[in-house]
Scaffold this motif. Structure first.
Motif, PDB file in Angstrom:
ATOM      1  N   THR A   1      45.298  43.067  32.319  1.00 14.42           N
ATOM      2  CA  THR A   1      44.539  42.038  32.046  1.00 14.42           C
ATOM      3  C   THR A   1      43.334  41.700  32.818  1.00 14.42           C
ATOM      4  O   THR A   1      42.305  41.152  32.397  1.00 14.42           O
ATOM      5  CB  THR A   1      45.614  40.807  32.495  1.00 14.42           C
ATOM      6  OG1 THR A   1      46.773  40.608  32.015  1.00 14.42           O
ATOM      7  CG2 THR A   1      45.026  39.232  32.185  1.00 14.42           C
TER       8      THR A   1
ATOM      9  N   TYR B   1      41.107  44.085  33.706  1.00 14.26           N
ATOM     10  CA  TYR B   1      40.155  44.893  32.982  1.00 14.26           C
ATOM     11  C   TYR B   1      39.889  44.340  31.688  1.00 14.26           C
ATOM     12  O   TYR B   1      38.510  44.475  31.337  1.00 14.26           O
ATOM     13  CB  TYR B   1      40.631  46.343  32.869  1.00 14.26           C
ATOM     14  CG  TYR B   1      40.678  47.050  34.427  1.00 14.26           C
ATOM     15  CD1 TYR B   1      39.658  47.682  34.640  1.00 14.26           C
ATOM     16  CD2 TYR B   1      41.800  47.531  34.857  1.00 14.26           C
ATOM     17  CE1 TYR B   1      39.373  48.215  36.088  1.00 14.26           C
ATOM     18  CE2 TYR B   1      41.927  48.355  36.158  1.00 14.26           C
ATOM     19  CZ  TYR B   1      40.698  48.767  36.618  1.00 14.26           C
ATOM     20  OH  TYR B   1      40.656  49.437  37.813  1.00 14.26           O
ATOM     21  N   SER B   2      40.954  43.810  31.095  1.00 15.19           N
ATOM     22  CA  SER B   2      40.339  43.037  29.910  1.00 15.19           C
ATOM     23  C   SER B   2      39.378  41.839  30.199  1.00 15.19           C
ATOM     24  O   SER B   2      38.307  41.769  29.472  1.00 15.19           O
ATOM     25  CB  SER B   2      41.615  42.605  28.997  1.00 15.19           C
ATOM     26  OG  SER B   2      42.393  43.515  28.591  1.00 15.19           O
ATOM     27  N   MET B   3      39.575  41.308  30.973  1.00 15.79           N
ATOM     28  CA  MET B   3      38.538  40.187  31.337  1.00 15.79           C
ATOM     29  C   MET B   3      37.336  40.661  32.040  1.00 15.79           C
ATOM     30  O   MET B   3      36.202  40.250  31.880  1.00 15.79           O
ATOM     31  CB  MET B   3      39.394  39.266  32.472  1.00 15.79           C
ATOM     32  CG  MET B   3      40.588  38.269  31.896  1.00 15.79           C
ATOM     33  SD  MET B   3      41.142  37.149  33.140  1.00 15.79           S
ATOM     34  CE  MET B   3      42.287  36.063  32.061  1.00 15.79           C
ATOM     35  N   LYS B   4      37.621  41.764  32.723  1.00 12.63           N
ATOM     36  CA  LYS B   4      36.098  42.269  33.304  1.00 12.63           C
ATOM     37  C   LYS B   4      35.367  42.946  32.101  1.00 12.63           C
ATOM     38  O   LYS B   4      34.063  42.785  32.467  1.00 12.63           O
ATOM     39  CB  LYS B   4      36.777  43.606  34.252  1.00 12.63           C
ATOM     40  CG  LYS B   4      35.364  44.238  34.784  1.00 12.63           C
ATOM     41  CD  LYS B   4      36.100  45.089  35.968  1.00 12.63           C
ATOM     42  CE  LYS B   4      34.876  45.850  36.677  1.00 12.63           C
ATOM     43  NZ  LYS B   4      35.273  46.863  37.632  1.00 12.63           N
ATOM     44  N   ASN B   5      36.024  43.642  31.185  1.00  9.99           N
ATOM     45  CA  ASN B   5      35.202  44.010  30.044  1.00  9.99           C
ATOM     46  C   ASN B   5      34.460  42.727  29.227  1.00  9.99           C
ATOM     47  O   ASN B   5      33.311  43.113  28.693  1.00  9.99           O
ATOM     48  CB  ASN B   5      35.914  44.883  28.981  1.00  9.99           C
ATOM     49  CG  ASN B   5      36.534  46.213  29.970  1.00  9.99           C
ATOM     50  OD1 ASN B   5      35.756  46.620  30.954  1.00  9.99           O
ATOM     51  ND2 ASN B   5      37.607  46.608  29.499  1.00  9.99           N
ATOM     52  N   LEU B   6      35.176  41.731  29.097  1.00  6.15           N
ATOM     53  CA  LEU B   6      34.610  40.553  28.519  1.00  6.15           C
ATOM     54  C   LEU B   6      33.544  39.912  29.302  1.00  6.15           C
ATOM     55  O   LEU B   6      32.785  38.824  28.894  1.00  6.15           O
ATOM     56  CB  LEU B   6      35.660  39.699  28.390  1.00  6.15           C
ATOM     57  CG  LEU B   6      36.777  39.973  27.053  1.00  6.15           C
ATOM     58  CD1 LEU B   6      38.007  39.186  27.019  1.00  6.15           C
ATOM     59  CD2 LEU B   6      36.022  40.301  25.659  1.00  6.15           C
ATOM     60  N   ASN B   7      33.419  40.293  30.640  1.00  2.00           N
ATOM     61  CA  ASN B   7      32.504  39.642  31.401  1.00  2.00           C
ATOM     62  C   ASN B   7      32.576  38.257  31.800  1.00  2.00           C
ATOM     63  O   ASN B   7      31.656  37.382  31.640  1.00  2.00           O
ATOM     64  CB  ASN B   7      30.860  39.848  30.958  1.00  2.00           C
ATOM     65  CG  ASN B   7      30.513  41.222  30.946  1.00  2.00           C
ATOM     66  OD1 ASN B   7      30.818  42.071  31.803  1.00  2.00           O
ATOM     67  ND2 ASN B   7      29.778  41.971  29.929  1.00  2.00           N
ATOM     68  N   THR B   8      34.060  37.711  31.923  1.00  2.00           N
ATOM     69  CA  THR B   8      34.305  36.502  32.139  1.00  2.00           C
ATOM     70  C   THR B   8      34.019  36.269  33.600  1.00  2.00           C
ATOM     71  O   THR B   8      34.468  36.923  34.455  1.00  2.00           O
ATOM     72  CB  THR B   8      35.620  36.386  31.712  1.00  2.00           C
ATOM     73  OG1 THR B   8      36.715  37.004  32.491  1.00  2.00           O
ATOM     74  CG2 THR B   8      36.125  36.466  30.438  1.00  2.00           C
ATOM     75  N   THR B   9      33.247  35.242  34.022  1.00  2.00           N
ATOM     76  CA  THR B   9      32.896  34.871  35.292  1.00  2.00           C
ATOM     77  C   THR B   9      33.167  33.453  35.157  1.00  2.00           C
ATOM     78  O   THR B   9      33.032  32.628  34.430  1.00  2.00           O
ATOM     79  CB  THR B   9      31.404  35.254  35.795  1.00  2.00           C
ATOM     80  OG1 THR B   9      30.642  34.832  35.122  1.00  2.00           O
ATOM     81  CG2 THR B   9      31.401  36.722  35.631  1.00  2.00           C
TER      82      THR B   9
ATOM     83  N   SER C   1      43.232  32.002  34.370  1.00  2.00           N
ATOM     84  CA  SER C   1      41.887  32.442  33.807  1.00  2.00           C
ATOM     85  C   SER C   1      40.839  33.277  34.687  1.00  2.00           C
ATOM     86  O   SER C   1      39.892  33.632  34.057  1.00  2.00           O
ATOM     87  CB  SER C   1      41.123  31.120  33.283  1.00  2.00           C
ATOM     88  OG  SER C   1      40.872  30.262  34.419  1.00  2.00           O
TER      89      SER C   1
ATOM     90  N   LYS D   1      39.810  36.750  36.734  1.00  2.00           N
ATOM     91  CA  LYS D   1      40.004  38.022  36.681  1.00  2.00           C
ATOM     92  C   LYS D   1      40.559  38.281  38.154  1.00  2.00           C
ATOM     93  O   LYS D   1      41.513  39.133  38.368  1.00  2.00           O
ATOM     94  CB  LYS D   1      39.149  38.771  36.363  1.00  2.00           C
ATOM     95  CG  LYS D   1      37.680  38.863  37.026  1.00  2.00           C
ATOM     96  CD  LYS D   1      36.726  39.992  36.425  1.00  2.00           C
ATOM     97  CE  LYS D   1      35.356  39.683  37.503  1.00  2.00           C
ATOM     98  NZ  LYS D   1      34.717  38.714  37.359  1.00  2.00           N
TER      99      LYS D   1
END
Length: 757
Positions: free
Chosen positions: A321, A323-331, A345, A347
């Protein structure tokens, strides 16, 4: 030691300095082959002291039975000290308060001075609204309308009056309106009544909500008689607030009464099902103990595998989860909030979860790698304990006898305490006055004297029947001053004797299981009656040693009771330092009690084997444990874990089965069960009782199992230290244990070959 290696011998693993610090390993004794039969009495002084103190318990019991009267606690007393529902008042079981408003006037002093109103025993509590002021006015009017009208009005209006025993409100000399006023002035009858119900033998408002309705109905009656207010015997106005204040002290009791009656009804309707549940729990516990020799290892390794699977999945899911959020660039900006979904929500949250899971997984893996053999050793000892119980089935029955002793002690102690609590003297105080002012002083009716302090009036039993009876009346049965010290003594002796019974049960089991371990050939060398032999040795030689250990625990427990009492007294204190120190003391003594119980149990095991006194056995047991501290820690925790799982299985099984039975679920699938379905208000009540009872039953059975493992483990450690596997000094442990520690017994042929070589 590494995970794939053997479990080291304690003598090889112990350093020279540590061996001196924690004593030397036990040396070989060619005459030793189990619990020593030729032994002497130990801790005789403590035994004599214990017997003397028990004799003191008997003396206190005799004094309590002579001076106490439990009826004083069971039956309410009227203003003359007579017991309602007993003796001459057998037909009058309820206590009626003439004016509950007076109870509110006294305030907190009601605890010591009692309620300053006339109290009488009545057959039943009032069920109708009635006030003397209305009746008095109606009778005055009726007296001018003729004798027949006056008599009818009198008979109709006075039938709801509540009066003392032997007082006839319709007879002479009270058969006039003036006679009615005299009944009220002389406090022979109550000035007003309203619907009440008996609560613990006291007549109190039927329901809390009726307090409001009571006053409204009384006001309505008075208004119908062209009056504007309700009046008591002294012509004081009785308002809504007066009645609420006078009855408010029983508000919670009234609310709890209905629940209590329903719960007791449920227990009564389901008592046989509860008994059946207890018997079924015993059967399940017995079967589970028998199965432990085959499933102990399965349970432990399955649980470890489940932990690995759980934390392994948590680790994988969290990092996936993250790395998935990191690849989506969720900040997002981090903020504090009560919305937990917000943190999920982020990462960073999943990264923290992943790191925590990975850390726990790594620690668990290292523990398993380094302690695998010791876990196997614990499992082997648990299996051996199951075999020992299988060979001595009466060990499972043995806890019944200590349990009966505990029940007998509890019954004697409880009964004696009740008699002590009822060792009282009658207390009389000035309460029956006409007016109680705000300063808690009395103005005597018909006089112009100054107010008199109620506590300054001398009252005694003789005064009640004299002129002082105008103001003096019975208030309460006061507990004799010395009974508090006897109660403390009885509490201490309860702790001491109870811990002695527990220690007695432990030592008897230890002697039996030690006989099993030190029998080289289990079929030939086992005693015929190991339990009876252990009982004889324990009672004849070691009563004093058990009393010594029990005395230590009892002293700690009585100190803890004192600390709890101080904590209750300091609830409203504002001194944080005192609160902190008190909590530290409570924690320290709690830990000390747990530690001493562990020392006692291991000391009792060695006493059962070697017949030494308590102090020597406690020292030897402590040093033996410290020389094998890692093994002790692992085996203790593995055993505790298995005991926990076993209790959880039994309690969970019985609770679930009883829940679905009582709520009717089983009845929908098996129609035959519907005919046995009890009528319950709360079906969870018998379920809870069966759950708690199942836990007690499981604890009793597994206390035997735990004692078996502890005894066999100490014998195993002694076996490793005193023997070396030679023909002269063979190991007594079974083959599985010898394989785990890398030991074996030499055979005569092997020794001869070694000599030739």
């Amino acid at each position: 030691m590494c995970g794939g290696g053997e479990v080291e011998d304690s003598s090889a693993a112990t350093k020279e300095g540590e061996e001196t610090k924690y004593g030397n390993s036990r040396e070989y004794d060619p005459t030793f082959n189990g619990p020593i039969k030729k032994r002497g009495c130990t801790d005789v002084i403590c035994c004599i002291l214990f017997v003397i103190c028990i004799a003191g318990m008997v003396v206190v019991g005799v004094l309590a039975y002579q001076n106490g009267d439990p009826k004083l606690l069971l039956y309410p007393s009227d203003s003359n000290g007579s017991l309602c529902g007993y003796g001459d008042y057998l037909d009058r079981p309820n206590l009626f308060f003439f004016d509950l408003v007076d109870c509110a006037k006294v305030g907190p002093a009601i605890v010591t001075n009692g309620c300053p109103t006339k109290q009488i025993c009545v057959t039943s509590c009032p069920t109708e609204y009635w006030t003397w002021y209305v009746q008095y006015g109606l009778e005055q009017i009726a007296d001018g309308l003729g004798t027949s009208v006056a008599t009818a009005r009198r008979e109709t209006g006075r039938q709801n009056m509540t009066c003392e025993k032997g007082v006839d409100p319709l007879g002479n000399p009270y058969a006039t309106a003036a006679g009615l006023k005299q009944l009220i002035d002389d406090e022979l009858c109550a000035s007003y009544t309203y619907p009440q119900a008996p609560v613990l033998g006291r007549c109190l408002p039927s329901f809390l909500s009726e307090i409001v309705d009571t006053t409204q109905n009384l006001v309505g009656q008075v208004a119908g008689a062209n009056e504007s207010e309700i009046r008591d015997a002294s012509n004081n106005t009785v308002t809504l607030g007066n009645l609420i204040d006078g009855s408010g002290f029983v508000t919670k009791l009234l609310e709890a009464r209905d629940y209590g009656e329903k719960i007791l009804g449920d227990l009564e309707n389901s008592k046989w099902f509860i008994l059946g549940g207890m018997i079924l729990a015993m059967i399940v516990a017995f079967i589970w103990i028998v199965l432990m020799r085959w499933i102990a290892g399965i349970i432990v390794w399955f649980t470890i595998a489940a932990f690995f699977g759980l934390f392994g999945f948590c680790c994988y899911y969290s990092y996936d989860t993250y790395y998935s959020m990191k690849n989506l660039n969720t900040t997002g900006e981090f903020i504090f909030t009560t919305d937990l979904t917000y943190y999920l929500s982020l990462k960073e949250t999943w990264l923290a979860f992943g790191c925590t899971s990975a850390t726990i997984l790594t620690i668990l893996l290292l523990i398993i790698l380094f302690l695998r053999k010791r876990i196997l050793l614990a499992i082997a000892l648990i299996k051996e304990g199951s075999r020992a119980i299988g060979m001595m089935m009466f060990t499972l029955i043995w806890p019944i006898w200590p349990f009966l002793l505990e029940i007998s002690l509890l019954a004697y102690w409880g009964t004696t305490c009740v008699y002590l609590a009822s060792s009282t003297k009658k207390v009389y105080q000035a309460t029956n006055s006409s007016v109680l002012d705000s300063n808690e002083t009395f103005h005597f009716q018909g006089t112009t004297s100054a107010p008199v302090d109620i506590l300054a009036i001398p009252c005694d039993a003789a005064g009640v029947n004299s002129t002082l009876g105008v103001v003096c009346s019975f208030v309460e049965n006061d507990i004799l001053s010395y009974t508090i010290y006897l109660q403390i003594y009885m509490l201490f002796m309860f702790f001491w004797v109870m811990n002695w019974i527990i220690g007695f049960g432990q030592m008897v089991l230890a002697g039996a299981f030690a006989s099993y371990y030190w029998a080289f050939d289990k079929k030939e060398h086992m005693p015929v009656f190991p339990i009876l032999g252990s009982v004889g040795r324990t009672l004849l030689y070691h009563t004093g040693s058990i009393a010594f250990g029990a005395l230590i625990i009892a002293i700690i427990q009585i100190i803890r009771v004192g600390l709890e009492y101080l904590d209750a007294k300091l609830k409203g204190a504002e001194n944080p330092v005192a609160k902190f120190l008190l909590k530290c003391l409570k924690c320290c003594f709690w830990c000390l009690e747990k530690f001493m119980k562990m020392i006692n149990k291991n000391a009792y095991i060695l006493i059962a084997i070697y017949g030494k006194n308590f102090c020597t056995a406690a020292k030897d047991a402590f040093f033996l444990i410290m020389r094998n501290i890692v093994r002790v820690a692992v085996i203790d925790k593995v055993t505790d874990f298995l005991m926990f799982i076993s209790k959880l299985v039994i309690v969970g099984t019985m609770t679930i089965l009883s829940f679905f039975f009582f709520d009717g679920t089983f009845g929908t699938y098996f129609s035959v069960l519907q005919t046995y379905q009890p009528e319950l208000t709360y079906h969870f009540i018998p379920t809870i009782v069966i759950g708690v009872g199942s836990y007690i039953v499981a604890s009793v059975f597994f206390s035997v199992y735990g004692m078996a493992v502890d005894t066999l483990f100490l014998c195993f450690l002694e076996d490793l230290e005193r023997n070396d596997g030679s023909v002269e000094k063979p190991y007594y442990m079974n083959k599985e244990l010898k394989d785990l520690v890398g030991k074996k017994n030499a055979k005569p042929k092997e020794i001869e070959m070694d000599k030739k070589g």
